[in-house]
Design a protein around this motif. Structure first.
Motif, mmCIF file in Angstrom:
data_model
loop_
_atom_site.group_PDB
_atom_site.id
_atom_site.type_symbol
_atom_site.label_atom_id
_atom_site.label_comp_id
_atom_site.label_asym_id
_atom_site.label_seq_id
_atom_site.Cartn_x
_atom_site.Cartn_y
_atom_site.Cartn_z
ATOM 1 N N GLY A 24 0.857 -1.120 0.072
ATOM 2 C CA GLY A 24 0.050 0.060 -0.013
ATOM 3 C C GLY A 24 0.879 1.195 0.098
ATOM 4 N N GLN A 32 -0.297 5.790 -5.814
ATOM 5 C CA GLN A 32 0.372 4.421 -6.688
ATOM 6 C C GLN A 32 1.655 4.574 -6.724
ATOM 7 O OE1 GLN A 32 -1.431 4.275 -10.454
ATOM 8 N NE2 GLN A 32 -3.464 5.107 -9.772
ATOM 9 N N THR A 35 2.884 2.736 -3.366
ATOM 10 C CA THR A 35 2.366 1.284 -3.382
ATOM 11 C C THR A 35 3.336 0.635 -4.156
ATOM 12 O OG1 THR A 35 -0.251 1.815 -3.089
ATOM 13 C CG2 THR A 35 0.592 -0.262 -4.212
#
Length: 186
Positions: A24, A32, A35
């Motif tokens: 995450g 993003q 992550t």
């Protein structure tokens, strides 16, 4: 009542225990990008756990004349990530100096088998960590929209490029695990 207590106890335990195997966003990055960095770091941690206690002799082990040494493979991971740094963040390939530093590790083979031996595990992990730290620093300067952009050649977006780095590391981790199982003293 006992069922309610069990449910509340389970809920309390699940809230108080931090998950160890999660992917995450990370603080300091867009969602993003963070992550992606968390996945890259997980892969690096797996490599480090796999090789962390190997001796110089084990890192230098050569299963046959076509295989690579574990030490060479770790350097290859660092070199490939370094290449993708310059390719995705600077829009270029290695310059002459970078090619001299990383080219042998990139191409592996006989030259790498000769060059990368006689070093302890920290030598290889330090190179890998130095490259990763730079990747993390550069990723903090990018956002999620950048991940979707195509590179200058128009043949990949940056998300795919960095997914490929992670996938590449996973593939070579498999080789390292195979070599480790084939070590003579195992």
């Amino acid at each position: 009542m006992k069922t309610l207590v069990k449910i509340l106890l389970a809920l309390l335990i699940s809230v108080s225990v931090k998950a160890q195997n999660t992917v995450g966003p990370l603080d300091g990055y867009t969602p993003q990008v963070g992550t992606l960095v968390s996945m890259l770091n997980d892969m690096k941690n797996r490599v480090e756990r796999t090789v962390g206690n190997l001796s110089v002799e084990e890192l230098d082990y050569l299963m046959d004349d076509k295989s690579n040494r574990i030490g060479s493979l770790i350097m290859h991971l660092a070199a490939t990530e370094k290449f993708y740094q310059v390719y995705t963040f600077e829009g270029r390939e290695f310059n002459k100096e970078e090619e001299e530093q990383w080219g042998t590790a990139m191409s592996l083979g006989e030259e790498a088998r000769d060059k990368y031996q006689g070093h302890d595990v920290q030598y290889y992990l330090d190179a890998y960590t130095e490259v990763r730290n730079k990747t993390m620093e550069l990723m903090k300067q990018k956002d999620d929209a950048w991940l979707a952009e195509l590179n200058a050649a128009g043949n990949m977006n940056y998300h795919w490029a960095w997914y490929h780095v992670m996938e590449h590391q996973s593939s070579h981790l498999g080789q390292i695990l195979l070599l480790k199982k084939r070590l003579p003293n195992k």
